[in-house]
Design an enzyme around this catalytic site. Structure first.
Site, mmCIF file in Angstrom:
data_model
loop_
_atom_site.group_PDB
_atom_site.id
_atom_site.type_symbol
_atom_site.label_atom_id
_atom_site.label_comp_id
_atom_site.label_asym_id
_atom_site.label_seq_id
_atom_site.Cartn_x
_atom_site.Cartn_y
_atom_site.Cartn_z
ATOM 1 N N TYR A 180 0.803 -1.229 0.000
ATOM 2 C CA TYR A 180 0.000 0.000 0.000
ATOM 3 C C TYR A 180 0.833 1.276 0.000
ATOM 4 O O TYR A 180 0.297 2.361 0.183
ATOM 5 C CB TYR A 180 -0.953 -0.010 1.209
ATOM 6 C CG TYR A 180 -2.162 -0.893 0.996
ATOM 7 C CD1 TYR A 180 -2.056 -2.072 0.275
ATOM 8 C CD2 TYR A 180 -3.402 -0.548 1.504
ATOM 9 C CE1 TYR A 180 -3.151 -2.894 0.074
ATOM 10 C CE2 TYR A 180 -4.506 -1.360 1.303
ATOM 11 C CZ TYR A 180 -4.372 -2.530 0.587
ATOM 12 O OH TYR A 180 -5.467 -3.330 0.391
ATOM 13 N N LYS A 185 2.255 -15.085 3.907
ATOM 14 C CA LYS A 185 2.326 -15.907 2.697
ATOM 15 C C LYS A 185 3.806 -16.173 2.443
ATOM 16 O O LYS A 185 4.338 -15.924 1.359
ATOM 17 C CB LYS A 185 1.665 -15.141 1.529
ATOM 18 C CG LYS A 185 1.532 -15.917 0.245
ATOM 19 C CD LYS A 185 0.375 -16.903 0.241
ATOM 20 C CE LYS A 185 0.451 -17.800 -0.955
ATOM 21 N NZ LYS A 185 -0.632 -18.809 -1.002
ATOM 22 N N ASP A 220 -4.273 -17.889 2.611
ATOM 23 C CA ASP A 220 -5.397 -18.545 1.931
ATOM 24 C C ASP A 220 -6.081 -19.545 2.858
ATOM 25 O O ASP A 220 -7.315 -19.600 2.936
ATOM 26 C CB ASP A 220 -4.987 -19.184 0.589
ATOM 27 C CG ASP A 220 -3.542 -19.640 0.533
ATOM 28 O OD1 ASP A 220 -2.835 -19.510 1.551
ATOM 29 O OD2 ASP A 220 -3.116 -20.132 -0.531
ATOM 30 N N ASP A 270 -6.446 -5.801 5.164
ATOM 31 C CA ASP A 270 -7.556 -5.083 4.531
ATOM 32 C C ASP A 270 -8.636 -6.081 4.122
ATOM 33 O O ASP A 270 -9.821 -5.932 4.435
ATOM 34 C CB ASP A 270 -7.011 -4.313 3.313
ATOM 35 C CG ASP A 270 -8.036 -3.358 2.723
ATOM 36 O OD1 ASP A 270 -9.136 -3.224 3.300
ATOM 37 O OD2 ASP A 270 -7.736 -2.746 1.683
HETATM 38 MG MG MG Z 1 -10.757 -1.830 3.208
#
Ligand code: MG
Ligand code: NAI
Length: 336
Positions: free
Chosen positions: A123, A172, A205, A229
């Protein structure tokens, strides 16, 4: 008396911010509001989605209650939410998802708190075209040991203070071996300082599936920005949706309280928005200010209104009421 910067935001922002302000007033919480602007509406007017006055007000007062801000998809200005989190180093994004009595959802007894690293990962907005034809794009993810240690420690400290039993770190590291591998390794190291708290790590996952199969197994969760998020919206869905989950963005010397949801343009201006999510964020703000009694009183009033939610609550949780009817009902209890 606390001075708090209030940004009502875009879309449903003004409606829910107004509702929350009315409820805090009814509870006689003394706040000196400093109104400031950010987002699409002020961008359309002035060409700047984050005016200097707003930044100065936050620098001065350090605490913000913020409605959602619209971010253009694809092109256009970068997310102001992300910019504010980075600018004030609000590295902990804390998102509790707790089953709310009487709200329709497929699960009962969910009580998890997600800690999302709020300043790094994918981000940071470092994207570029590799070729002139714009057919090949690249994006850079940043993970540092320092920032990972801060968010993971914040999660463990929260667990310790609240008597929670387990911290699950989501990563991950099988594929993103350096970035999320670093995050995992820092987690394993920090966990050693908290021998009384169980530490578990899961690949993202698998985590998504586990959260849907058996959400009751999770307690405190800590993860990187993008995974947090996505998984925090999933967590909202487990307890009745985006309309009922609050959030806090906390750094070492500033804090911003906002709902998980966005500006909901599809229902803006229709008196349909559920103010509970922003209200629960405001209750996290009261707790941050050590106003635990006021927070508890308001929470009880909300739960009392939810007992008979059909006539007064908003449609997203199965009600037939409006933003105003819910707000009136909570205020009535608080002023009685
Ligand atoms: Mg969001
Ligand atoms: P959204 O969260 O605004 O809406 C998703 C769905 O949930 C919509 O159907 C909406 O009506 C519903 N919803 C959301 N909040 C609700 C509430 N309080 N009461 C009842 N229903 C509610 O997500 P979307 O549509 O993807 O994004 C819209 C805009 O919001 C975008 O510009 C996005 O960038 C921005 N956004 C801003 C955030 C922030 O300010 N922190 C967070 C997420 C999105």
């Amino acid at each position: 008396m606390h001075t708090i910067v209030r940004v009502s935001g875009d879309g449903i922002g003004p409606e829910i911010t107004n509702a929350v302000s009315r409820i805090l007033e009814a509870a006689r919480v003394e706040i000196n509001w400093v109104d400031a602007r950010a987002g699409e509406a002020v961008f359309d007017e002035t060409g700047n989605p984050l005016p200097d006055e707003t930044i100065e007000a936050i620098k001065k007062h350090r605490i913000v209650l913020k409605g959602p801000l619209t971010t253009p998809v694809g092109a256009g200005f970068r997310s102001i939410n992300v910019a504010l989190r980075q600018k004030f180093d609000l590295y902990s994004n804390i998102r509790p998802a707790k089953s709310v009595p009487n709200v329709d959802s497929n699960f009962r007894g969910v009580d998890m708190v997600m800690f999302r690293e709020n300043t790094q990962g994918l981000y940071i907005g470092k994207e570029h075209w590799v070729d002139d034809e714009e057919k090949h794009a690249e994006s850079i993810a940043v993970v540092t040991e320092g920032a990972s240690e801060k968010i993971i420690t914040a999660a463990f400290e929260y667990a310790k203070k609240r008597g929670r039993k387990k911290v699950t770190l989501v990563h991950k590291a099988n594929i993103l071996k350096l970035t999320t591998g670093l995050f995992l390794n820092v987690g394993k190291r920090v966990a050693q300082n908290y021998p009384d708290i169980e530490f578990q790590d899961l690949i993202v996952d698998n985590m998504a599936m586990q959260m849907v199969l058996d959400p009751g197994q999770f307690d405190v969760i800590v993860t990187t920005n993008l995974f947090g998020d996505i998984l925090s919206d999933l967590a909202s869905g487990l307890v009745g949706g985006l309309g009922v989950t609050g959030a806090a963005n906390i750094g070492d010397d500033a804090a911003m309280f906002e709902a998980v949801h966005g500006s909901a343009p599809d229902i803006a201006g229709q008196n349909k928005a559920n103010p509970i999510a922003l209200l629960f964020s405001a209750l996290m703000m009261l707790e941050y200010l050590d106003q635990h009694h006021a927070a508890e009183r308001i929470r009880s009033a909300v739960y009392a209104v939810l007992q008979d939610y059909k006539p007064v609550c908003t449609p997203d949780i199965g009600g037939e009421g409006t933003t105003s009817s819910f707000t009136d009902a909570v205020c009535r209890i608080l002023t009685n």
